[in-house]
Design a protein around this motif. Structure first.
Motif, PDB file in Angstrom:
ATOM      1  N   ASP A  30      16.914  -0.882   8.915  1.00 32.75           N
ATOM      2  CA  ASP A  30      16.717   0.544   8.646  1.00 32.75           C
ATOM      3  C   ASP A  30      15.253   0.959   8.830  1.00 32.75           C
ATOM      4  OD1 ASP A  30      15.664  -0.668   6.393  1.00 32.75           O
ATOM      5  OD2 ASP A  30      16.771   0.567   4.958  1.00 32.75           O
ATOM      6  N   ASP A  31      14.503   0.127   9.608  1.00 32.42           N
ATOM      7  CA  ASP A  31      13.119   0.376  10.008  1.00 32.42           C
ATOM      8  C   ASP A  31      12.107   0.415   8.850  1.00 32.42           C
ATOM      9  OD1 ASP A  31      13.550   0.353  12.773  1.00 32.42           O
ATOM     10  OD2 ASP A  31      14.283   2.417  12.701  1.00 32.42           O
ATOM     11  N   GLN A  32      12.437  -0.245   7.753  1.00 38.90           N
ATOM     12  CA  GLN A  32      11.463  -0.419   6.673  1.00 38.90           C
ATOM     13  C   GLN A  32      10.534  -1.552   7.086  1.00 38.90           C
ATOM     14  OE1 GLN A  32      13.132  -1.683   2.942  1.00 38.90           O
ATOM     15  NE2 GLN A  32      11.271  -1.239   1.811  1.00 38.90           N
ATOM     16  N   GLU A  33       9.244  -1.394   6.828  1.00 37.03           N
ATOM     17  CA  GLU A  33       8.252  -2.422   7.169  1.00 37.03           C
ATOM     18  C   GLU A  33       7.667  -2.996   5.886  1.00 37.03           C
ATOM     19  OE1 GLU A  33       3.921  -2.249   9.079  1.00 37.03           O
ATOM     20  OE2 GLU A  33       5.501  -1.646  10.478  1.00 37.03           O
ATOM     21  N   LEU A  34       7.716  -4.329   5.769  1.00 39.54           N
ATOM     22  CA  LEU A  34       7.174  -5.019   4.596  1.00 39.54           C
ATOM     23  C   LEU A  34       6.193  -6.081   5.054  1.00 39.54           C
ATOM     24  CD1 LEU A  34      10.554  -5.578   2.740  1.00 39.54           C
ATOM     25  CD2 LEU A  34       8.780  -3.972   2.053  1.00 39.54           C
ATOM     26  N   ILE A  35       5.067  -6.187   4.369  1.00 36.94           N
ATOM     27  CA  ILE A  35       4.087  -7.224   4.659  1.00 36.94           C
ATOM     28  C   ILE A  35       3.811  -7.958   3.354  1.00 36.94           C
ATOM     29  CG2 ILE A  35       1.730  -7.736   5.384  1.00 36.94           C
ATOM     30  CD1 ILE A  35       1.870  -5.229   7.152  1.00 36.94           C
ATOM     31  N   GLY A  36       3.942  -9.285   3.397  1.00 37.77           N
ATOM     32  CA  GLY A  36       3.703 -10.072   2.200  1.00 37.77           C
ATOM     33  C   GLY A  36       3.845 -11.552   2.500  1.00 37.77           C
ATOM     34  N   ASN A  37       3.843 -12.364   1.438  1.00 39.12           N
ATOM     35  CA  ASN A  37       3.968 -13.808   1.580  1.00 39.12           C
ATOM     36  C   ASN A  37       5.405 -14.240   1.314  1.00 39.12           C
ATOM     37  OD1 ASN A  37       0.984 -13.302   0.619  1.00 39.12           O
ATOM     38  ND2 ASN A  37       1.029 -15.186   1.799  1.00 39.12           N
ATOM     39  N   LEU A  52      12.816 -13.861  -0.238  1.00 43.34           N
ATOM     40  CA  LEU A  52      11.981 -13.274  -1.272  1.00 43.34           C
ATOM     41  C   LEU A  52      10.548 -13.266  -0.775  1.00 43.34           C
ATOM     42  CD1 LEU A  52      11.778 -12.253  -4.227  1.00 43.34           C
ATOM     43  CD2 LEU A  52      11.361 -14.636  -4.874  1.00 43.34           C
ATOM     44  N   ILE A  53       9.956 -12.081  -0.719  1.00 42.08           N
ATOM     45  CA  ILE A  53       8.553 -11.987  -0.306  1.00 42.08           C
ATOM     46  C   ILE A  53       7.748 -11.280  -1.395  1.00 42.08           C
ATOM     47  CG2 ILE A  53       9.100 -12.008   2.157  1.00 42.08           C
ATOM     48  CD1 ILE A  53       8.346  -9.053   2.231  1.00 42.08           C
ATOM     49  N   GLU A  54       6.496 -11.684  -1.506  1.00 45.84           N
ATOM     50  CA  GLU A  54       5.571 -11.093  -2.473  1.00 45.84           C
ATOM     51  C   GLU A  54       4.628 -10.175  -1.708  1.00 45.84           C
ATOM     52  OE1 GLU A  54       3.784 -10.150  -5.949  1.00 45.84           O
ATOM     53  OE2 GLU A  54       5.388 -11.634  -5.901  1.00 45.84           O
ATOM     54  N   CYS A  55       4.796  -8.871  -1.923  1.00 41.19           N
ATOM     55  CA  CYS A  55       3.934  -7.876  -1.286  1.00 41.19           C
ATOM     56  C   CYS A  55       2.782  -7.553  -2.232  1.00 41.19           C
ATOM     57  CB  CYS A  55       4.717  -6.614  -0.976  1.00 41.19           C
ATOM     58  SG  CYS A  55       6.094  -6.860   0.155  1.00 41.19           S
ATOM     59  N   GLN A  56       1.613  -7.424  -1.687  1.00 38.17           N
ATOM     60  CA  GLN A  56       0.416  -7.224  -2.498  1.00 38.17           C
ATOM     61  C   GLN A  56       0.508  -5.962  -3.354  1.00 38.17           C
ATOM     62  OE1 GLN A  56      -3.253  -7.108  -0.274  1.00 38.17           O
ATOM     63  NE2 GLN A  56      -4.417  -7.773  -2.040  1.00 38.17           N
ATOM     64  N   GLU A  57       0.959  -4.871  -2.774  1.00 37.32           N
ATOM     65  CA  GLU A  57       0.977  -3.597  -3.501  1.00 37.32           C
ATOM     66  C   GLU A  57       2.315  -3.309  -4.173  1.00 37.32           C
ATOM     67  OE1 GLU A  57      -0.256  -0.607  -0.755  1.00 37.32           O
ATOM     68  OE2 GLU A  57      -2.179  -1.574  -0.382  1.00 37.32           O
ATOM     69  N   GLN A  58       3.418  -3.753  -3.575  1.00 28.19           N
ATOM     70  CA  GLN A  58       4.736  -3.381  -4.089  1.00 28.19           C
ATOM     71  C   GLN A  58       5.408  -4.468  -4.924  1.00 28.19           C
ATOM     72  OE1 GLN A  58       4.865  -3.340  -0.268  1.00 28.19           O
ATOM     73  NE2 GLN A  58       5.170  -1.195   0.205  1.00 28.19           N
TER      74      GLN A  58
END
Length: 74
Positions: A30-37, A52-58
């Motif tokens: 659905d074109d959501q972009e996530l950046i994390g570990n 499971l990803i850990e995003c810095q801000e979210q």
């Protein structure tokens, strides 16, 4: 939407990313972009498999594996 199992090779790639706690950029169907570990893979009965990803801000996010359109790491 019912979970559609992914290819074994793709699952193996996600496992390696989690083992390295790699920083990833994910674009969902659905074109959501996530950046994390990348942290872990989860198998939630009746819901499917998730990265499971850990995003810095979210904070933590669960991304269903069959909803990942693109993934890159850096």
């Amino acid at each position: 939407m019912k979970y559609q199992p992914i290819k074994c090779g793709d699952y193996d790639q996600y496992e390696l990313l989690c083992m390295q706690s790699a920083r990833v950029k994910i674009i969902t169907t659905d074109d959501q972009e996530l950046i994390g570990n990348a942290k872990n893979l989860l198998n939630l009965k009746g819901q499917g498999e998730f990265l499971l990803i850990e995003c810095q801000e979210q904070g933590e996010h669960k991304v269903r594996l069959d909803e990942i359109k693109a993934i890159s790491y850096f």
